[in-house]
Motif scaffolding. Structure first.
Motif, short mmCIF file in Angstrom:
data_model
loop_
_atom_site.label_atom_id
_atom_site.label_comp_id
_atom_site.label_asym_id
_atom_site.label_seq_id
_atom_site.Cartn_x
_atom_site.Cartn_y
_atom_site.Cartn_z
N GLN A 1 -12.11 -22.19 -39.83
CA GLN A 1 -10.68 -21.96 -40.07
C GLN A 1 -10.48 -21.49 -41.50
O GLN A 1 -11.00 -22.09 -42.43
N VAL A 2 -9.69 -20.44 -41.66
CA VAL A 2 -9.43 -19.90 -42.98
C VAL A 2 -8.44 -20.82 -43.71
O VAL A 2 -7.43 -21.23 -43.16
N VAL A 24 -10.03 -18.85 -51.50
CA VAL A 24 -10.11 -18.70 -50.04
C VAL A 24 -11.42 -19.26 -49.52
O VAL A 24 -12.48 -19.07 -50.12
N SER A 25 -11.35 -19.96 -48.39
CA SER A 25 -12.55 -20.45 -47.73
C SER A 25 -12.43 -20.22 -46.24
O SER A 25 -11.33 -20.00 -45.71
N GLY A 26 -13.58 -20.25 -45.55
CA GLY A 26 -13.55 -20.13 -44.10
C GLY A 26 -13.79 -18.74 -43.57
O GLY A 26 -13.69 -18.52 -42.36
N ALA A 98 -4.98 -14.32 -46.10
CA ALA A 98 -6.36 -13.96 -45.90
C ALA A 98 -6.74 -14.14 -44.44
O ALA A 98 -6.59 -15.24 -43.91
N PRO A 99 -7.23 -13.08 -43.76
CA PRO A 99 -7.32 -11.74 -44.31
C PRO A 99 -6.00 -10.99 -44.19
O PRO A 99 -5.17 -11.32 -43.35
N SER A 110 0.07 -18.09 -39.92
CA SER A 110 -0.40 -19.23 -40.69
C SER A 110 -0.32 -18.88 -42.17
O SER A 110 -0.84 -17.84 -42.60
N TRP A 111 0.32 -19.77 -42.93
CA TRP A 111 0.50 -19.56 -44.35
C TRP A 111 0.06 -20.80 -45.11
O TRP A 111 0.11 -21.90 -44.61
#
Length: 121
Positions: A1-2, A24-26, A98-99, A110-111
């Motif tokens: 999951q981002v 950012v991760s995921g 992202a992205p 999703s924010w």
């Protein structure tokens, strides 16, 4: 999951500067474009800037072009927004996406939490 984590907001006088960061991760960060949006009180969320995966292509909303600069550090999985010559109209919560795929905020469901920027006159 981002996941995204925005930081760097604050209170600044008109004409001042701030630099926002978004970690950012995921996802494989360098493979994707990244973007910034903002939402002012009582207004819809709007596109601010975007940058390609390699960092060579950048895009800006007309209202910030020449004042804001988007950049990224792929080694740190982080995207930045350098904001200069800030105006009271730039007061908003700023969100990293992202992205990034499109300047339409309704393209995303999703924010992150965002980071508040307040510019005093």
């Amino acid at each position: 999951q981002v996941q995204v984590e925005e930081s760097g907001g604050g209170l600044v006088q008109a004409g001042g500067s701030l630099r926002l960061s978004c970690e950012v991760s995921g996802l494989t960060f360098s493979n994707y474009a990244m973007g910034w949006f903002r939402q002012a009180p009582g207004k819809e969320r709007e596109f601010v800037a975007a940058i390609g995966g390699g960092g060579l292509s950048t895009y800006y909303a007309g209202s910030v072009k020449g004042r804001f600069t988007i950049s990224r550090d792929n080694a740190k999985n982080t995207v930045y927004l350098q904001m200069n010559s800030l105006e009271p109209e730039d007061t908003a919560v700023y969100y990293c996406i992202a992205p990034y795929s499109a300047p339409d905020p309704y393209a995303y469901d999703s924010w992150g939490q965002g980071t508040q920027v307040t510019v005093s006159s």
